[in-house]
Scaffold this active site. Structure first.
Site, PDB file in Angstrom:
ATOM      1  N   HIS A  90       0.828  -1.215   0.000  1.00 13.74           N
ATOM      2  CA  HIS A  90       0.000   0.000   0.000  1.00 13.74           C
ATOM      3  C   HIS A  90       0.867   1.272   0.000  1.00 13.74           C
ATOM      4  CE1 HIS A  90      -3.003  -3.074   0.769  1.00 13.74           C
ATOM      5  NE2 HIS A  90      -2.197  -3.508   1.697  1.00 13.74           N
ATOM      6  N   GLU A 128      -1.797   0.003   7.997  1.00 12.94           N
ATOM      7  CA  GLU A 128      -0.942  -1.062   7.460  1.00 12.94           C
ATOM      8  C   GLU A 128       0.220  -0.493   6.650  1.00 12.94           C
ATOM      9  OE1 GLU A 128      -3.003  -3.707   4.843  1.00 12.94           O
ATOM     10  OE2 GLU A 128      -1.191  -4.823   4.317  1.00 12.94           O
ATOM     11  N   HIS A 183       3.135  -7.020   4.318  1.00 16.08           N
ATOM     12  CA  HIS A 183       1.773  -6.566   4.629  1.00 16.08           C
ATOM     13  C   HIS A 183       1.399  -7.025   6.041  1.00 16.08           C
ATOM     14  CE1 HIS A 183       0.237  -5.633   0.436  1.00 16.08           C
ATOM     15  NE2 HIS A 183       1.406  -6.214   0.180  1.00 16.08           N
ATOM     16  N   GLU A 266       1.980 -11.678   5.294  1.00 19.22           N
ATOM     17  CA  GLU A 266       0.966 -11.047   6.145  1.00 19.22           C
ATOM     18  C   GLU A 266       1.471 -11.298   7.559  1.00 19.22           C
ATOM     19  OE1 GLU A 266      -1.415  -9.196   5.122  1.00 19.22           O
ATOM     20  OE2 GLU A 266      -2.132  -9.889   3.176  1.00 19.22           O
TER      21      GLU A 266
HETATM   22 ZN    ZN Z   1      -1.968  -5.363   2.579  1.00 17.12          ZN
END
Ligand code: ZN
Length: 304
Positions: A90, A128, A183, A266
């Site tokens: 992001h 995030e 992430h 993640e």
């Molecule tokens: Zn993400």
């Protein structure tokens, strides 16, 4: 000393290497400041840490030890020659540019998907993109301290994008050997917890030699395994959603368009209060970065 062999031995070597690398990194921090990991400015830190330019101990006697142990003993770089592409998920400006990040781009499987998304956040609003950016900066500094060249898919945490197709093709565009996308997850279920590592499945359908594609898929799997182990060793728990810590997906352009070994991490669940507390602390983010660094080192050691 005989170099340790086998999986357990490899981790002993990895820990020794990391310890040496972190010492070098700490010394360089003292000497050069915070070691900005942005693409345009990483060269000076890397150059300062290349063997020969090192200000630490003299090289170990030739032939007395295995490469890792010798490197650990001398504090010399052990990832020299490796280029790591790090992709902080992001971006800080995405929320203010809905049209730009909503534009459709190739998904790497013949379809399209949105350029990018805003990502998730903790319930207290820690985003995030900021978490990913900070962990990537810390990881970049550690990898550079070990001699790797590190390139990032975005120069700061205030811009828009890049789109997922650009992130996916980034490693081959910049001549990197591996792509690690960072992430954190945002499950609606606040009891979900733990990290997972995503690999492209089926393997990417990028236009490259079938043998190379197969080798990259195998290398991605082994990188995923090393990341799961490194994060576990660091005390993080594999996901309650994917108990073996690995998720296999076909829909992520960041993985689908990579022509290099690639994983998407993640690192935890941002809406889980306990994990949010770790993610919002400097110490917690450093632990994540150390684990990701250890995963890369283990993968390189395993491939050697
Ligand atoms: Zn993400």
């Amino acid at each position: 000393m005989t170099p340790p062999t086998g999986r357990a031995g490899r981790w002993v070597a990895v820990l020794a290497v990391l310890l040496a690398g972190l010492t070098v990194g700490w010394l360089s921090w003292l000497a050069f400041g915070s070691g900005d990991a942005r693409p345009g400015s990483s060269a000076s830190l890397t150059a300062a840490l290349t063997p020969g330019a090192s200000r630490s101990s003299p090289p170990a006697p030739a032939g007395s030890e295995g490469p890792s142990a010798a490197a650990a003993a001398s504090g010399a770089a052990t990832l020299a020659g490796l280029t790591v592409a790090l992709d902080p998920g992001h971006n800080g400006g995405n929320a203010g540019a809905p049209r730009e990040i909503g534009a459709l781009v190739p998904d790497g499987r013949g379809g399209t998907k949105a350029c990018n998304t805003t990502g998730t956040s903790t319930d207290d609003g820690y985003p995030e993109h900021a978490f990913a950016w900070d962990v990537v900066e810390r990881t970049a500094a550690s990898l550079e301290a070990l001699g790797a060249r590190v390139v990032l898919t975005r120069p700061d945490d205030a811009g828009v994008g890049p789109c997922v197709d650009v992130r996916g093709a980034f490693a081959q565009e910049v001549g990197a050997d591996v792509l690690v996308s960072v992430h954190a997850n945002g499950s609606d279920d606040r009891s979900a917890r733990g990290f997972f590592v995503i690999v492209a499945d089926p393997p990417p359908v990028v236009e490259q030699d079938p043998g190379e594609r197969e080798a990259n898929a195998a290398a991605s799997e082994s990188l995923a395994g090393d990341m799961v182990e490194a994060l576990s060793v660091a005390g993080f728990a594999p996901s309650s959603l994917f108990p073996d810590g690995v998720s296999r997906r076909a829909d992520l352009a960041t993985l689908n368009l990579a022509e290099r070994p690639a994983v998407l991490l993640e690192l935890g669940e941002m809406r889980n209060a306990e994990e949010a507390a770790v993610m919002t602390s400097d110490e917690g983010r450093q632990r994540y970065a150390d684990a990701v660094t250890a995963g890369v080192v283990a993968w390189v050691e395993g491939a050697a």
